[in-house]
Design a protein around this motif. Structure first.
Motif, PDB file in Angstrom:
ATOM      1  N   ILE A   6       0.842  -1.200   0.000  1.00 54.38           N
ATOM      2  CA  ILE A   6       0.000   0.000   0.000  1.00 54.38           C
ATOM      3  C   ILE A   6       0.880   1.254   0.000  1.00 54.38           C
ATOM      4  O   ILE A   6       0.586   2.226  -0.708  1.00 54.38           O
ATOM      5  N   GLY A   7       1.955   1.254   0.779  1.00 59.09           N
ATOM      6  CA  GLY A   7       2.855   2.404   0.803  1.00 59.09           C
ATOM      7  C   GLY A   7       3.533   2.632  -0.527  1.00 59.09           C
ATOM      8  O   GLY A   7       3.669   3.772  -0.989  1.00 59.09           O
ATOM      9  N   PHE A   8       3.961   1.565  -1.182  1.00 60.94           N
ATOM     10  CA  PHE A   8       4.596   1.692  -2.496  1.00 60.94           C
ATOM     11  C   PHE A   8       3.609   2.227  -3.524  1.00 60.94           C
ATOM     12  O   PHE A   8       3.939   3.119  -4.315  1.00 60.94           O
ATOM     13  N   ALA A   9       2.392   1.706  -3.499  1.00 62.22           N
ATOM     14  CA  ALA A   9       1.378   2.187  -4.443  1.00 62.22           C
ATOM     15  C   ALA A   9       1.024   3.647  -4.178  1.00 62.22           C
ATOM     16  O   ALA A   9       0.874   4.449  -5.110  1.00 62.22           O
ATOM     17  N   ALA A  10       0.926   4.027  -2.918  1.00 63.28           N
ATOM     18  CA  ALA A  10       0.625   5.425  -2.585  1.00 63.28           C
ATOM     19  C   ALA A  10       1.772   6.330  -3.008  1.00 63.28           C
ATOM     20  O   ALA A  10       1.540   7.455  -3.474  1.00 63.28           O
ATOM     21  N   GLY A  11       3.006   5.881  -2.860  1.00 63.63           N
ATOM     22  CA  GLY A  11       4.150   6.680  -3.296  1.00 63.63           C
ATOM     23  C   GLY A  11       4.144   6.904  -4.789  1.00 63.63           C
ATOM     24  O   GLY A  11       4.453   7.998  -5.268  1.00 63.63           O
ATOM     25  N   LEU A  12       3.800   5.873  -5.545  1.00 65.58           N
ATOM     26  CA  LEU A  12       3.714   6.047  -6.995  1.00 65.58           C
ATOM     27  C   LEU A  12       2.602   7.011  -7.379  1.00 65.58           C
ATOM     28  O   LEU A  12       2.769   7.838  -8.288  1.00 65.58           O
ATOM     29  N   MET A  13       1.478   6.936  -6.688  1.00 68.15           N
ATOM     30  CA  MET A  13       0.376   7.849  -6.990  1.00 68.15           C
ATOM     31  C   MET A  13       0.744   9.280  -6.634  1.00 68.15           C
ATOM     32  O   MET A  13       0.439  10.215  -7.372  1.00 68.15           O
ATOM     33  N   GLN A  14       1.425   9.487  -5.505  1.00 67.34           N
ATOM     34  CA  GLN A  14       1.826  10.838  -5.102  1.00 67.34           C
ATOM     35  C   GLN A  14       2.855  11.398  -6.080  1.00 67.34           C
ATOM     36  O   GLN A  14       2.859  12.582  -6.370  1.00 67.34           O
ATOM     37  N   ARG A  15       3.747  10.547  -6.566  1.00 66.43           N
ATOM     38  CA  ARG A  15       4.766  11.020  -7.504  1.00 66.43           C
ATOM     39  C   ARG A  15       4.115  11.539  -8.778  1.00 66.43           C
ATOM     40  O   ARG A  15       4.576  12.504  -9.374  1.00 66.43           O
ATOM     41  N   ARG A  16       3.043  10.916  -9.220  1.00 70.62           N
ATOM     42  CA  ARG A  16       2.352  11.385 -10.420  1.00 70.62           C
ATOM     43  C   ARG A  16       1.626  12.695 -10.182  1.00 70.62           C
ATOM     44  O   ARG A  16       1.510  13.509 -11.075  1.00 70.62           O
ATOM     45  N   ARG A  17       1.108  12.895  -8.999  1.00 65.70           N
ATOM     46  CA  ARG A  17       0.291  14.076  -8.726  1.00 65.70           C
ATOM     47  C   ARG A  17       1.112  15.294  -8.337  1.00 65.70           C
ATOM     48  O   ARG A  17       0.653  16.411  -8.503  1.00 65.70           O
ATOM     49  N   LEU A  18       2.306  15.101  -7.779  1.00 71.87           N
ATOM     50  CA  LEU A  18       3.123  16.230  -7.359  1.00 71.87           C
ATOM     51  C   LEU A  18       3.815  16.865  -8.563  1.00 71.87           C
ATOM     52  O   LEU A  18       4.100  16.189  -9.548  1.00 71.87           O
ATOM     53  N   PRO A  19       4.089  18.165  -8.500  1.00 72.77           N
ATOM     54  CA  PRO A  19       4.816  18.791  -9.614  1.00 72.77           C
ATOM     55  C   PRO A  19       6.257  18.288  -9.669  1.00 72.77           C
ATOM     56  O   PRO A  19       6.807  17.818  -8.676  1.00 72.77           O
ATOM     57  N   ALA A  20       6.859  18.429 -10.829  1.00 74.95           N
ATOM     58  CA  ALA A  20       8.232  17.962 -11.010  1.00 74.95           C
ATOM     59  C   ALA A  20       9.173  18.797 -10.153  1.00 74.95           C
ATOM     60  O   ALA A  20       8.994  20.010 -10.021  1.00 74.95           O
ATOM     61  N   PRO A  21      10.178  18.183  -9.569  1.00 72.38           N
ATOM     62  CA  PRO A  21      11.117  18.950  -8.733  1.00 72.38           C
ATOM     63  C   PRO A  21      11.980  19.862  -9.592  1.00 72.38           C
ATOM     64  O   PRO A  21      12.369  19.517 -10.702  1.00 72.38           O
ATOM     65  N   THR A  22      12.268  21.019  -9.060  1.00 71.03           N
ATOM     66  CA  THR A  22      13.135  21.955  -9.772  1.00 71.03           C
ATOM     67  C   THR A  22      14.592  21.637  -9.461  1.00 71.03           C
ATOM     68  O   THR A  22      14.922  21.158  -8.379  1.00 71.03           O
TER      69      THR A  22
END
Length: 89
Positions: A51-67
């Motif tokens: 569940i943590g791995f799946a949530a991390g992948l979902m958050q990575r898609r939703r967050l803006p790209a790092p500068t």
């Protein structure tokens, strides 16, 4: 033998054997718990990691790209202290 005496013998027999049966059932319960508890803990840990791995992948898609610029451009200005204060070096 009379009726009440037979009843009393049966009750005493059951009362004498009750602790042995209670201990047997408790021992079977503890043995089953000891055998199953590591599996339950392992499955819960595996479920949490999944569940943590799946949530991390979902958050990575939703967050803006790092500068890439983490430090602002330009020079860092000197710290200006009042005239009366000296710092020892």
């Amino acid at each position: 033998m009379s009726g009440p005496f037979e009843w009393l013998v049966k009750v005493l027999f059951i009362v004498m054997l009750a602790p042995a049966f209670i201990c047997l059932f408790v021992q079977l319960f503890v043995a089953a718990a000891v055998a199953l508890l590591p599996w339950v803990i392992g499955l819960v840990v595996l479920l949490g990691l999944t569940i943590g791995f799946a949530a991390g992948l979902m958050q990575r898609r939703r967050l803006p790209a790092p500068t890439t610029d983490r430090v602002p451009p330009g020079e860092v200005p000197r710290i200006r202290r009042p005239k009366g204060i000296r710092t020892e070096r």
